[in-house]
Design a protein around this motif. Structure first.
Motif, short mmCIF file in Angstrom:
data_model
loop_
_atom_site.label_atom_id
_atom_site.label_comp_id
_atom_site.label_asym_id
_atom_site.label_seq_id
_atom_site.Cartn_x
_atom_site.Cartn_y
_atom_site.Cartn_z
N ARG A 356 0.86 -1.17 0.00
CA ARG A 356 0.00 0.00 0.00
C ARG A 356 0.91 1.23 0.00
O ARG A 356 2.09 1.13 0.31
N ASP A 417 -10.90 0.77 -1.74
CA ASP A 417 -9.58 0.15 -1.78
C ASP A 417 -9.66 -1.12 -2.62
O ASP A 417 -10.53 -1.98 -2.40
N GLU A 419 -7.26 -4.27 -4.47
CA GLU A 419 -5.95 -4.93 -4.55
C GLU A 419 -5.74 -5.62 -5.89
O GLU A 419 -6.63 -6.32 -6.39
#
Length: 581
Positions: A356, A417, A419
């Motif tokens: 991150r 968010d 990924e």
């Protein structure tokens, strides 16, 4: 080299004793062709037979990190990141990219560090990646396994070059080899080291050889290095420059003479199926250009029944010496060299640092690509510069000067968010005004203010999320070895482009891990030269030392065109990892 011109090294090894450790210095070990290489042996000062941890390479087994000009920046960073290091060790015996004997010998290990052929105290032809060096390594391993202080089990440990040659020698299955830890190395000599997507990567090879290898050439009287134990010149009696030059082969020159993936590279790329010892492969997400792809490829290719993959992030040198890394290395070798039942067999096969902008989260995985990966197509829009999931936009195309800033495509701000971890592929429809073109693809993270978020990488303090490359004349795919997520190009022939004609190409972008926070964006930049982060000065501008210089300006400096939209879909294939799997 004739007997009259061979530099001399003391015929008898120098034994130096420090508390708890015996050091045998410059021990001669005879190779299969009769040449003697020199090794340092650090072993416990007590009776017994101990497992051996060894390495073999060209950096100088007697040159301390702290005194080597080429390593000063890395040494300073190492001490900043590991402030307790020189409190638990004298640091006198730390060598570049090598384990510290003082942190291993007290735990019942022998550290054996060999000068490879043609380097430091070992005479011979200096050709660091030659099969002859791999044969030497195999001989050394078997020799170490039969010494009176050895338990008969040998493990290999070291960074970069010392990781690359672990893969190579493990495929030879030498007697005594019991386990390996290739830490941030490379596996495929053509794709990982000498050529990226068929584009020669000679800048790093030239710099590396001059600053870190040739300076340690046996007989180099100009070396500034002194033997840390004796104070003598570490490279033996000086030889004339003319003799030094003919007694070495420079990798950059050799790779330029070999533009395709043939016998030369096959001799330097191991057959992974022949690797059968336990493997702990440790890579770096920030290792684009040398230290990222290979650890994954080696892990997947290895025939070992017991193998583990671990990928961290950050700089290249300091993490190796961190306490948690040392503990990991020892647990692995305690299990497979000492036979301790310490539970390592039950460790998850894959452990990843999920990146991150504000740090990492470690996570265990069971397979590669990761279980539950959702492959998402992000389509390029050349008309508006967008990059979006969903369906392809209307057909359009846009041109750019090959040696200019190229074209960038940007997503909308992410609403949550998200990924992406795993392999990345870029499919493009391209044209050129010339008979060939080089494609440099850079995946970037953009913060809410529009600034690039970069990462401390293995060799670049301002690394982007990932990078990929392709010379379009090398566009042909190997259908058997390619997957939907990772194209594999055989690089056997060049197929020139017809100027103005469109070609469909697939580009491997090296595997990565990034969590895109809410309100951040991803960007893809495509250009005909190495990517640079605007505003940076000095050698590190985003692509590190892995530059692709010396290309024909007429052939690779034309006008390039990317097409997108219906019927000519150009897209980025990203590995999205759901939050719940």
């Amino acid at each position: 080299m004739t007997a009259a011109t061979t530099p001399t090294i003391a015929a008898e090894p120098v034994k130096t004793q420090v508390p708890g450790m015996i050091i045998e210095h410059n021990v001669a070990v005879t190779m299969s062709d009769g040449l003697a290489l020199r090794v340092n042996i650090y072993r416990p000062d007590k009776p017994g037979r101990f497992p051996v941890v060894m390495l073999h390479g060209p950096y100088g087994k007697d040159t301390p990190d702290a005194e080597a000009p080429a390593y000063q920046d890395a040494w300073k960073k190492l001490l900043i990141k590991n402030p307790e290091l020189c409190k638990t060790s004298s640091c006198r015996f730390i060598r570049w990219e090598a384990p510290d004997p003082e942190r291993w010998v007290p735990d019942g290990y022998v550290i054996l560090h060999a000068d490879s052929r043609g380097s430091n105290a070992s005479p011979g032809l200096l050709d660091p990646f030659a099969p002859r060096h791999t044969e030497d390594y195999a001989t050394l391993i078997s020799w170490a396994a039969h010494q009176p202080w050895s338990s008969g089990k040998v493990g290999l440990l070291g960074i970069s070059y010392y990781a690359i040659n672990q893969w190579q020698v493990a495929a030879r299955r030498p007697e005594g080899l019991a386990a390996i830890i290739p830490w941030e190395g490379a596996f495929d000599h053509y794709r990982d080291v000498s050529h990226h997507g068929g584009i020669p990567s000679t800048a790093f090879q030239t710099m590396w050889f001059a600053r870190q290898v040739a300076i340690n050439q046996h007989g180099n009287g100009e070396t500034p290095y002194r033997d840390a134990l004796t104070g003598a010149v570490a490279t033996g009696t000086p030889l004339p420059a003319s003799l030094l030059r003919v007694n070495r082969i420079e990798p950059a020159e050799a790779s330029l003479r070999q533009p395709f993936d043939g016998a030369y590279y096959h001799e330097r790329t191991p057959d992974g199926a022949r690797i059968e010892v336990p493997v702990l492969s440790v890579g770096n997400w920030g290792g684009q250009g040398l230290h990222g792809r290979g650890n994954i490829e080696g892990y997947l290719a290895a025939g070992s029944a017991q193998k583990w993959l671990r990928i961290h992030t950050g700089d290249h040198h300091a993490p190796f010496y961190a306490e948690d890394s040392l503990s990991l290395q020892k647990r692995f070798f305690d299990r497979f060299l000492k036979g301790e039942q310490n539970g390592f067999d039950s460790e998850p096969p894959i452990t990843l640092a999920i990146r991150r902008p504000d740090g990492v989260i470690w996570r265990s995985e069971s397979e590669w690509p990761l279980r539950g990966t959702q492959w998402e197509h992000y389509y390029l829009d050349t008309a508006g510069g967008g990059l979006a999931a969903g369906k392809a936009p209307a057909a359009a195309e846009r041109s750019y000067a090959a040696q200019g800033e190229g074209l960038s495509f940007t997503t909308a701000p992410f609403t949550a968010d998200t990924e992406f971890t795993g392999p990345v592929k870029l499919k493009l429809w391209v044209k050129s005004s010339t008979a060939d073109m080089d494609l440099f693809a850079t995946l970037r993270l953009i913060d809410p203010k529009g600034h690039d978020v970069t990462f401390d990488g293995a060799s670049e303090p301002h690394a982007p999320v990932s990078q990929g490359w392709l010379r379009v004349s090398h566009r042909r795919l190997d259908a058997e070895r390619s997957t939907e997520a990772r194209p594999y190009h055989p690089h056997l022939v060049a197929e020139p482009m017809t100027p103005g004609q469109a070609y469909e190409v697939d580009i491997e972008i090296w595997a990565t891990s990034i969590v895109v926070p809410r309100d951040y964006r991803l960007a893809l930049t495509v250009q005909g030269r190495d990517w640079e982060l605007p505003g940076l000065e000095g050698p590190f501008k985003g692509s590190g030392p892995f530059l692709h210089v010396g290309r024909d300006a007429a052939l690779y400096g034309g006008t390039n065109t990317i097409a997108s939209g219906e019927g000519q879909e150009s897209y980025l294939l990203l590995p999205r990892i759901p939050t719940s799997r």
